[in-house]
Design an enzyme around this catalytic site. Sequence first.
Site, PDB file in Angstrom:
ATOM      1  CB  THR A   1      22.436 -24.558  24.864  1.00 33.33           C
ATOM      2  OG1 THR A   1      21.154 -24.686  24.265  1.00 33.33           O
ATOM      3  CG2 THR A   1      23.503 -25.111  23.932  1.00 33.33           C
TER       4      THR A   1
ATOM      5  CE  LYS B   1      19.242 -24.304  28.400  1.00 31.29           C
ATOM      6  NZ  LYS B   1      18.130 -23.358  28.154  1.00 31.29           N
TER       7      LYS B   1
ATOM      8  CG  ASP C   1      16.943 -20.061  29.795  1.00 33.59           C
ATOM      9  OD1 ASP C   1      17.425 -19.291  28.947  1.00 33.59           O
ATOM     10  OD2 ASP C   1      17.257 -21.267  29.878  1.00 33.59           O
TER      11      ASP C   1
ATOM     12  N   GLY D   1       2.954 -27.545  27.629  1.00 33.81           N
ATOM     13  CA  GLY D   1       4.233 -28.235  27.702  1.00 33.81           C
ATOM     14  C   GLY D   1       4.655 -28.391  29.145  1.00 33.81           C
TER      15      GLY D   1
ATOM     16  N   GLY E   1       8.264 -29.486  29.815  1.00 39.62           N
ATOM     17  CA  GLY E   1       9.705 -29.727  29.810  1.00 39.62           C
ATOM     18  C   GLY E   1      10.457 -28.619  30.518  1.00 39.62           C
TER      19      GLY E   1
ATOM     20  CB  ALA F   1      11.097 -24.347  27.500  1.00 40.54           C
TER      21      ALA F   1
ATOM     22  CB  ILE G   1       9.501 -20.211  23.940  1.00 41.10           C
ATOM     23  CG1 ILE G   1       9.323 -21.710  23.926  1.00 41.10           C
ATOM     24  CG2 ILE G   1       8.842 -19.597  25.149  1.00 41.10           C
ATOM     25  CD1 ILE G   1      10.288 -22.365  24.910  1.00 41.10           C
TER      26      ILE G   1
ATOM     27  CE1 TYR H   1      15.352 -19.614  19.593  1.00 35.67           C
ATOM     28  CE2 TYR H   1      16.134 -19.200  17.367  1.00 35.67           C
ATOM     29  CZ  TYR H   1      16.337 -19.692  18.644  1.00 35.67           C
ATOM     30  OH  TYR H   1      17.540 -20.267  18.950  1.00 35.67           O
TER      31      TYR H   1
HETATM   32  P1  ATR Z   1      12.219 -28.524  26.630  1.00 37.01           P
HETATM   33  O1  ATR Z   1      13.100 -28.933  27.749  1.00 37.01           O
HETATM   34  O2  ATR Z   1      12.896 -27.721  25.560  1.00 37.01           O
HETATM   35  O3  ATR Z   1      10.977 -27.859  27.096  1.00 37.01           O
HETATM   36  P2  ATR Z   1      11.224 -31.246  26.290  1.00 37.01           P
HETATM   37  O4  ATR Z   1      11.537 -31.584  27.687  1.00 37.01           O
HETATM   38  O5  ATR Z   1      11.615 -32.204  25.209  1.00 37.01           O
HETATM   39  O6  ATR Z   1      11.855 -29.868  25.820  1.00 37.01           O
HETATM   40  O7  ATR Z   1       9.672 -30.945  26.195  1.00 37.01           O
HETATM   41  C1  ATR Z   1       9.011 -30.843  24.984  1.00 37.01           C
HETATM   42  C2  ATR Z   1       7.536 -30.553  25.234  1.00 37.01           C
HETATM   43  O8  ATR Z   1       6.864 -30.551  23.962  1.00 37.01           O
HETATM   44  C3  ATR Z   1       6.854 -31.594  26.100  1.00 37.01           C
HETATM   45  O9  ATR Z   1       5.896 -30.934  26.898  1.00 37.01           O
HETATM   46  C4  ATR Z   1       6.197 -32.486  25.056  1.00 37.01           C
HETATM   47  O10 ATR Z   1       5.061 -33.185  25.522  1.00 37.01           O
HETATM   48  P3  ATR Z   1       5.240 -34.610  26.252  1.00 37.01           P
HETATM   49  O11 ATR Z   1       5.700 -34.321  27.661  1.00 37.01           O
HETATM   50  O12 ATR Z   1       3.879 -35.215  26.219  1.00 37.01           O
HETATM   51  O13 ATR Z   1       6.258 -35.374  25.454  1.00 37.01           O
HETATM   52  C5  ATR Z   1       5.780 -31.464  24.032  1.00 37.01           C
HETATM   53  N1  ATR Z   1       5.527 -32.050  22.710  1.00 37.01           N
HETATM   54  C6  ATR Z   1       6.445 -32.458  21.819  1.00 37.01           C
HETATM   55  N2  ATR Z   1       5.848 -32.933  20.707  1.00 37.01           N
HETATM   56  C7  ATR Z   1       4.501 -32.849  20.910  1.00 37.01           C
HETATM   57  C8  ATR Z   1       3.343 -33.187  20.146  1.00 37.01           C
HETATM   58  N3  ATR Z   1       3.430 -33.729  18.919  1.00 37.01           N
HETATM   59  N4  ATR Z   1       2.126 -32.942  20.701  1.00 37.01           N
HETATM   60  C9  ATR Z   1       2.015 -32.392  21.929  1.00 37.01           C
HETATM   61  N5  ATR Z   1       3.081 -32.059  22.701  1.00 37.01           N
HETATM   62  C10 ATR Z   1       4.309 -32.278  22.203  1.00 37.01           C
END
Ligand code: ATR
Length: 280
Positions: A66, A70, A107, A133, A135, A137, A223, A225
Amino acid sequence: MTAADRPVAGVIGWPVAHSLSPRLHRFWLDRAGIDGFYVPLPVAPGHVAAALAGLPALGLRGVNVTVPHKQAVFDALDRVTPVARRAGAVNTVTVAEDGTLEGTNTDVAGFLGHLRQAAPVWRADAAPAVILGAGGAARAAAVALLDAGVARLVVVNRTVARAEALALALGDPRVAVAPWEGLAGALDGAGLLVNTTSLGMAGQPPLTPDLAPLAADAVVYDIVYVPLETPLLAAARARGLATVDGLGMLIHQGVPAFRAFFGAEAAADAATRAHLLAAL
Ligand code: ATR
């Protein structure tokens, strides 16, 4: 089975104390009558390779992986499955008989398995899907939806360059990218909206897009929870849309991992869900 045969698996992360996986696998071990263990293993960044190299000597069957490891685990593995390569992430490592390490990603299957169970009416090819998003996920969700047969997938992200990088990595002509301001347009007629951002999580701002442009039979999947019903899901439910929460994905990704570690079947059923809910 002798004491030496008692199977052991675990989860590596940093921090790892919050992980629900030990509770999940303990429940399934007990239900299957397996005298084994699934333990949380705190592994600090920079120690992933050493931790994985020790798994065969420790006699572990494998580990789930986790945050934040990853991606970092890739270099410490002997083999990586195609789905893990496409997802750009490994969440399950198994130790083979000869002591070599294989990484895979459950996943992707967990995301889709939960969607199919929670919203059986959803049809991949009926309408475009939108992922919020970009990232890790988001990438797992995108691989799952492309494999399920979506005709069009729009990735919307605050930082549009990250969405573009994700589309490039996926290398599939069905994937399009839109900026955050383009969300309303992307939702127009969409049959599935997936939130993979942290928005709506406890302590984070809510995610409150106008859901009116979605198709009448659209499904909204969050996603997140904690809380189980995010403001996004509450708004979707208020509109009469089918909703899918994040807890089921966690349960579904565990099923193939449990099989790989313990050689037995686990069911992503209501009793499992209730057991995890009691800990939230
Ligand atoms: P994970 O690997 O769990 O998906 P991550 O790589 O940190 O986590 O990605 C988090 C996502 O949430 C990203 O798409 C991020 O947008 P940015 O790429 O612009 O950073 C999004 N995110 C986090 N906070 C946000 C906010 N306040 N408004 C819009 N998007 C947000």
